[in-house]
Write a protein that holds these residues in place. Sequence first.
Motif, mmCIF file in Angstrom:
data_model
loop_
_atom_site.group_PDB
_atom_site.id
_atom_site.type_symbol
_atom_site.label_atom_id
_atom_site.label_comp_id
_atom_site.label_asym_id
_atom_site.label_seq_id
_atom_site.Cartn_x
_atom_site.Cartn_y
_atom_site.Cartn_z
ATOM 1 N N LYS A 235 35.582 77.898 24.421
ATOM 2 C CA LYS A 235 36.601 76.881 24.193
ATOM 3 C C LYS A 235 37.696 76.886 25.254
ATOM 4 N N TYR A 236 38.391 77.996 25.368
ATOM 5 C CA TYR A 236 39.529 78.018 26.294
ATOM 6 C C TYR A 236 39.250 78.904 27.493
ATOM 7 N N LEU A 240 44.479 79.300 29.946
ATOM 8 C CA LEU A 240 44.998 78.988 28.614
ATOM 9 C C LEU A 240 45.093 80.242 27.763
ATOM 10 N N GLU A 241 44.081 81.121 27.876
ATOM 11 C CA GLU A 241 44.137 82.357 27.084
ATOM 12 C C GLU A 241 45.377 83.159 27.470
ATOM 13 N N PHE A 244 48.292 81.565 25.867
ATOM 14 C CA PHE A 244 48.342 81.863 24.421
ATOM 15 C C PHE A 244 48.894 83.270 24.166
ATOM 16 N N GLY A 249 52.886 81.633 22.239
ATOM 17 C CA GLY A 249 51.628 81.049 22.716
ATOM 18 C C GLY A 249 50.727 80.573 21.581
ATOM 19 N N GLU A 250 50.854 81.255 20.420
ATOM 20 C CA GLU A 250 49.988 80.856 19.295
ATOM 21 C C GLU A 250 50.244 79.405 18.875
ATOM 22 N N ARG A 253 48.255 77.218 21.121
ATOM 23 C CA ARG A 253 46.846 77.218 20.704
ATOM 24 C C ARG A 253 46.643 76.297 19.486
ATOM 25 N N GLU A 254 47.560 76.471 18.554
ATOM 26 C CA GLU A 254 47.447 75.679 17.328
ATOM 27 C C GLU A 254 47.550 74.176 17.663
ATOM 28 N N ILE A 256 46.761 72.653 20.464
ATOM 29 C CA ILE A 256 45.519 72.131 21.063
ATOM 30 C C ILE A 256 44.401 72.087 20.031
ATOM 31 N N ASP A 257 44.324 73.153 19.218
ATOM 32 C CA ASP A 257 43.266 73.170 18.199
ATOM 33 C C ASP A 257 43.345 71.934 17.308
#
Length: 791
Positions: A235-236, A240-241, A244, A249-250, A253-254, A256-257
């Motif tokens: 996915k990433y 991006l990781e 995050f 960063g979370e 992620r959320e 984009i998710d």
Amino acid sequence: MLRALPGGRSRSPEAEQQGRLACLQALERKVLWLSTWMIHNANHLRPSRDGLKVGGHQASSASVATVMTALYLDVLRPQDRVAVKPHASPIFHALQYLLGRQTRDKLERFRALGGVQSYPSRTKDGDIVDFSTGSVGLGVGVTLFASIVQDYLRLKRLMPGDGPAGRIIALAGDAELDEGNIFEALLEGWKHDVRNLWWVIDYNRQSLDAVVSDRLFLRIDALFEMFGWRVVTLKYGRLLEQAFARRDGEHLREWIDNCPNSLYSALVYKGGEGWREHLARDLNRYPGIRAILDDHDDPGLHNLMTNLAGHDMAAVLDAFHAIEDDRPTCFIAYTIKGYGLPFAGHKDNHAGLMNPEQMASLQRSMGVPLGAEWDRFAGLDVPVEELTAFLASVPIAQVPVTRRAAPPIAVPAQLPAPRGERMSTQEAFGRILGALATGDDPLADRIVTTSPDVTVSTNLGAWVNRRGIFDRAERADTFREEKVVSAQRWAMAPGGQHIELGIAEHNLFLQLAALGLAGPLFGARLLPIGTLYDPFIKRGLDALNYALYQDARFILVATPSGITLAPEGGAHQSISEPVIGMAQPGLTAFEPAYADELAILLGWALSEIQRDEGQSVYFRLSTRPIQQPEREAGPQLAEAMVAGAYWLREPGPGAELAIAYCGAVAPEALAAHAAILDDVPGAGLLAVTSPERLHRDWRAALRRGQAGIAERLLAQLAPGAGLITVADAHPAGLSWLGSVARNIVVPLGVDGFGQSGDIPDLYRVYGIDSDAIVDAAARACLRRLDPVRYN
Ligand SMILES: Cc1ncc(C[n+]2csc(CCOP(=O)(O)OP(=O)(O)O)c2C)c(N)n1
Ligand SMILES: [Mg+2]
């Protein structure tokens, strides 16, 4: 361990790995450039003579540049086989070009005659292509059946060499998963416990028209897992990781998710400013996110937000290399359609082409000097020697591209015809195969049969009882063990020679495609025979066409057929299949009436499917038992049966009428012929075993300016003699015979849906009984006498 570099230097494994990664990343850019340029060249630089758009798929290609570079230049081994997403053809050929297996000339002629094909083609692009693709879904499905063939051959030790099993890989577009044949294949694959199969889904969340539904992919993981597959989601990417992992960063992620596919795609198209506006609006309360936004300028932010794993070479390599077992694996690679190109993410980009200005700007950003557009290395930031050495070390490049030779299997001059006073062609088929199964002719060891749940009802029972059903594991026949009486013995074992499939006809044809390519794919020849009911050819027709398009060789036995099936009813009564058989390239079609004809034709077919210029062969058979002729068919008659027709009753000199029949209506034709002999002495009766071969020969003879087989046969009649054609099928299959020698033709046949009944009733209602033939003969004679009145 240190590896020597050109020039005597050495470097550590880590540095070596970094070096390889740098080469792959550089070449990935080159592959994107070459594929984009190839399409641009074809559309903008090659002169057009017809004003048509040439086309090509720059966006679909860009989407898989990383994944395919990783596969072809690093992951693939010579024993692996790949079906490439159809519209990624330019990427595939760019990679082959880098490997020195494709010429610049062909790239320049992309989508022109003799150039690189729009979609990878085994027959036209040559041996670099493992599977042709084009009709979406089928290329994916065929890999599953090829993995069964690989197991079939390996377990029987038929494959040359003793190397490791190859991975059979499909690169699929995400919208390909809408095709039902994929799910049919998955279920069948589960039953057969498929191994060494990878499906790599280019999850760009776009199809041709639109951005795909957000909810769809929530189901995909579960679906593959349900069928026993491993699902690896890429996915990433690394950037991006890393983001995050930063403070807050979370939340990124959320965000984009939860970002709807349409919005994500739109922002990809809009670029850095668009991302900033949305992120600032939605996540401004998080100091960590504000810091991330501050740390990136617009291009940097765009780069970060589009850093999906399917475009991150290191992530892609890690995912592929992590798989070491043979469990089927689905990789869901998040990508962006048009990645790296100006229309990335735009929902209308499927057929989009970059304009000359956009192309010039891409060329500048790629550092490709004018005039060096086709150069393999121009503009790359890795030294040419290093790239050259890297390409020379690519695993698949260690083996030359050659057609895998599979020695032919000898076929006896004639298969023995089953004896009996009355018999149907279907029964004859079962008996011929049953006899082969008992005998010790090595030919039988290479025959593999397959059927979509109609093994017994197409009369393969005797063959299967003797040769067994193929399975990767030994499985007992429970009914037999429990001493329940049955005519069928269904023990399964790796040595079995029948592949039993579920009902889905698409699967039958994909299985036949894979079996029929066993030679070129795996170097071992098989002689596949597939059986199904004739009307259900149409159910799997695109897969049949697909199999033939890539020159897979097999025998198709379609039975029962026509309204002759009688009580079974209209839904099962086939009508147009013989016309399909005529019009379908790559397929020779026969409809024999008698057992001895079938024995001769089947023997011929077993050789024909092995001939370099040969074709697959379709037999349309019937369950109607009919009186068999008393004769020993000598070589001349056998030759005529193969050619497509012979006089069952020779016409007298200057005969004024003939009946030409095909298949199960032979008794009606014979009865009608006997009835008219008094009125039309010398009338002929032509047995047509293959309208398709006659027609083909007619056209070829016309091109040569000679009389073909049909013309020579009909020349025995008086000029303008009447000709009644009759078959339990659409009349167009035979009516053309009237044009060959300008006979007055009255075509009989079936052109409406069938219905339940018995043969006398149905033949009468549809006008193919002996009375109808006699009537037609009378009409033809009247027309002949008075063409003005009857025309
Ligand atoms: C059976 C079939 N129907 C329709 C098409 C026309 N077509 C070509 S590509 C495409 C969309 C493919 O989308 P996807 O598989 O997601 O590929 P992408 O271009 O996004 O990589 C369609 C509908 C086709 N090639 N085959
Ligand atoms: Mg897509």
